[in-house]
Design a protein around this motif. Structure first.
Motif, mmCIF file in Angstrom:
data_model
loop_
_atom_site.group_PDB
_atom_site.id
_atom_site.type_symbol
_atom_site.label_atom_id
_atom_site.label_comp_id
_atom_site.label_asym_id
_atom_site.label_seq_id
_atom_site.Cartn_x
_atom_site.Cartn_y
_atom_site.Cartn_z
ATOM 1 N N ASN A 59 8.858 -4.751 -9.806
ATOM 2 C CA ASN A 59 8.763 -4.124 -8.491
ATOM 3 C C ASN A 59 9.916 -3.184 -8.188
ATOM 4 O O ASN A 59 9.767 -2.251 -7.396
ATOM 5 N N PRO A 83 5.770 -0.924 -4.414
ATOM 6 C CA PRO A 83 5.577 0.331 -3.682
ATOM 7 C C PRO A 83 6.291 1.476 -4.388
ATOM 8 O O PRO A 83 7.360 1.287 -4.974
ATOM 9 N N HIS A 100 0.225 -0.201 -11.017
ATOM 10 C CA HIS A 100 -0.830 -0.893 -10.264
ATOM 11 C C HIS A 100 -0.902 -0.466 -8.801
ATOM 12 O O HIS A 100 -1.826 -0.883 -8.100
ATOM 13 N N SER A 101 0.068 0.303 -8.327
ATOM 14 C CA SER A 101 0.246 0.473 -6.882
ATOM 15 C C SER A 101 0.090 1.909 -6.411
ATOM 16 O O SER A 101 0.774 2.352 -5.492
ATOM 17 N N GLU A 103 -1.542 4.492 -4.211
ATOM 18 C CA GLU A 103 -2.306 4.374 -2.961
ATOM 19 C C GLU A 103 -2.591 5.721 -2.295
ATOM 20 O O GLU A 103 -3.297 5.771 -1.299
ATOM 21 N N GLN A 127 -4.194 0.700 -5.481
ATOM 22 C CA GLN A 127 -3.963 -0.465 -4.625
ATOM 23 C C GLN A 127 -4.812 -0.307 -3.366
ATOM 24 O O GLN A 127 -4.770 0.723 -2.700
ATOM 25 N N SER A 137 0.418 -2.292 2.392
ATOM 26 C CA SER A 137 0.288 -1.123 1.528
ATOM 27 C C SER A 137 -1.132 -1.051 0.960
ATOM 28 O O SER A 137 -1.847 -2.040 0.920
ATOM 29 N N GLY A 138 -1.499 0.143 0.513
ATOM 30 C CA GLY A 138 -2.783 0.307 -0.147
ATOM 31 C C GLY A 138 -3.686 1.290 0.559
ATOM 32 O O GLY A 138 -3.607 1.493 1.774
#
Length: 230
Positions: A59, A83, A100-101, A103, A127, A137-138
């Motif tokens: 992260n 993030p 993976h994140s 957005e 995400q 988030s997302g």
């Protein structure tokens, strides 16, 4: 009480995943255990690798880069799962195999433009904020298709799937409902996006529900390394 070793913990996690897969007639080898190694030392990552794990999730960028450098001789796959700030996209694009994140389109474009040409395309997941909570988030579910279409046009990215972090719950029905929403979104995208094969969902406390709803990547930290250091 003597804490369980990483070796013992990994065996327990693999047993849990195997039982969960069997319950829903899934192939165990289609479910990847991603060891979430944030706040953990390079030595702990090395121990997990010695037990057979080779995918690790981070992260915090600076901490991750230090570990990536320290363990450069090992054939590890690094996933960025936190993030993403615009000023951090270049080192993420240069040093990770998965993100993976994603957005928003701005972040995807920066990752695409900053991915080194000699590396294979970066695997990315969108995400999704399935609960539509402003504090989370997302991308909102209604915005996912448009974002997926944009990413599909980026030559240095491969859209692999979706990720979510639902609200924590001890209720399995609530867990499955949240994961089921992500799975439904994933299934609606698949006809137009043949590269989609990944549902990144489920952590130490809800991995059974995630497996039942089709997770292909479980992000497991505490159940492998013990309580977080920070």
């Amino acid at each position: 009480m003597i804490p369980s070793s990483i070796t013992d913990n990994i065996a327990k996690v693999q047993h849990r995943v195997g039982l969960s897969a069997k319950k829903c007639d899934r192939e165990n080898d289609r479910i990847l255990v991603l060891a979430v190694s944030k706040t953990r030392s390079a030595e702990e990552v090395r121990e997990a690798f010695d037990c057979g794990l080779d995918h690790f999730g981070e992260n915090y960028l600076q901490e991750a880069l230090s570990k990536i450098e320290s363990l450069a001789e090992l054939p590890l796959n690094w996933h960025f799962i936190g993030p993403i700030q615009s000023n951090k996209t270049r080192p993420i694009a240069e040093h990770f195999q998965w993100v993976h994140s994603v957005e928003r389109a701005k972040i995807a474009r920066r990752l695409n433009d900053q991915r080194p040409a000699h590396l294979p395309p970066l695997n990315v997941c969108i995400q999704v904020n399935t609960s539509a909570e402003p504090s989370k988030s997302g991308a909102l579910p209604g915005d996912v298709e448009a974002l997926a279409q944009e990413i599909a046009q980026m030559p240095h990215l491969v859209l692999r799937g979706l990720m979510s972090i639902p609200a924590a719950s001890d209720n399995e029905a609530a867990q499955r409902s949240a994961f089921g929403q992500l799975r439904s979104c994933f299934e609606s995208l698949q006809p137009c996006h043949p590269s989609l094969d990944t549902l990144s969902m489920g952590m130490s406390g809800d991995m059974e529900a995630a497996v039942a709803e089709g997770s292909t990547i479980l992000r497991i930290g505490t159940a492998i390394f013990g309580p977080r250091n920070g």
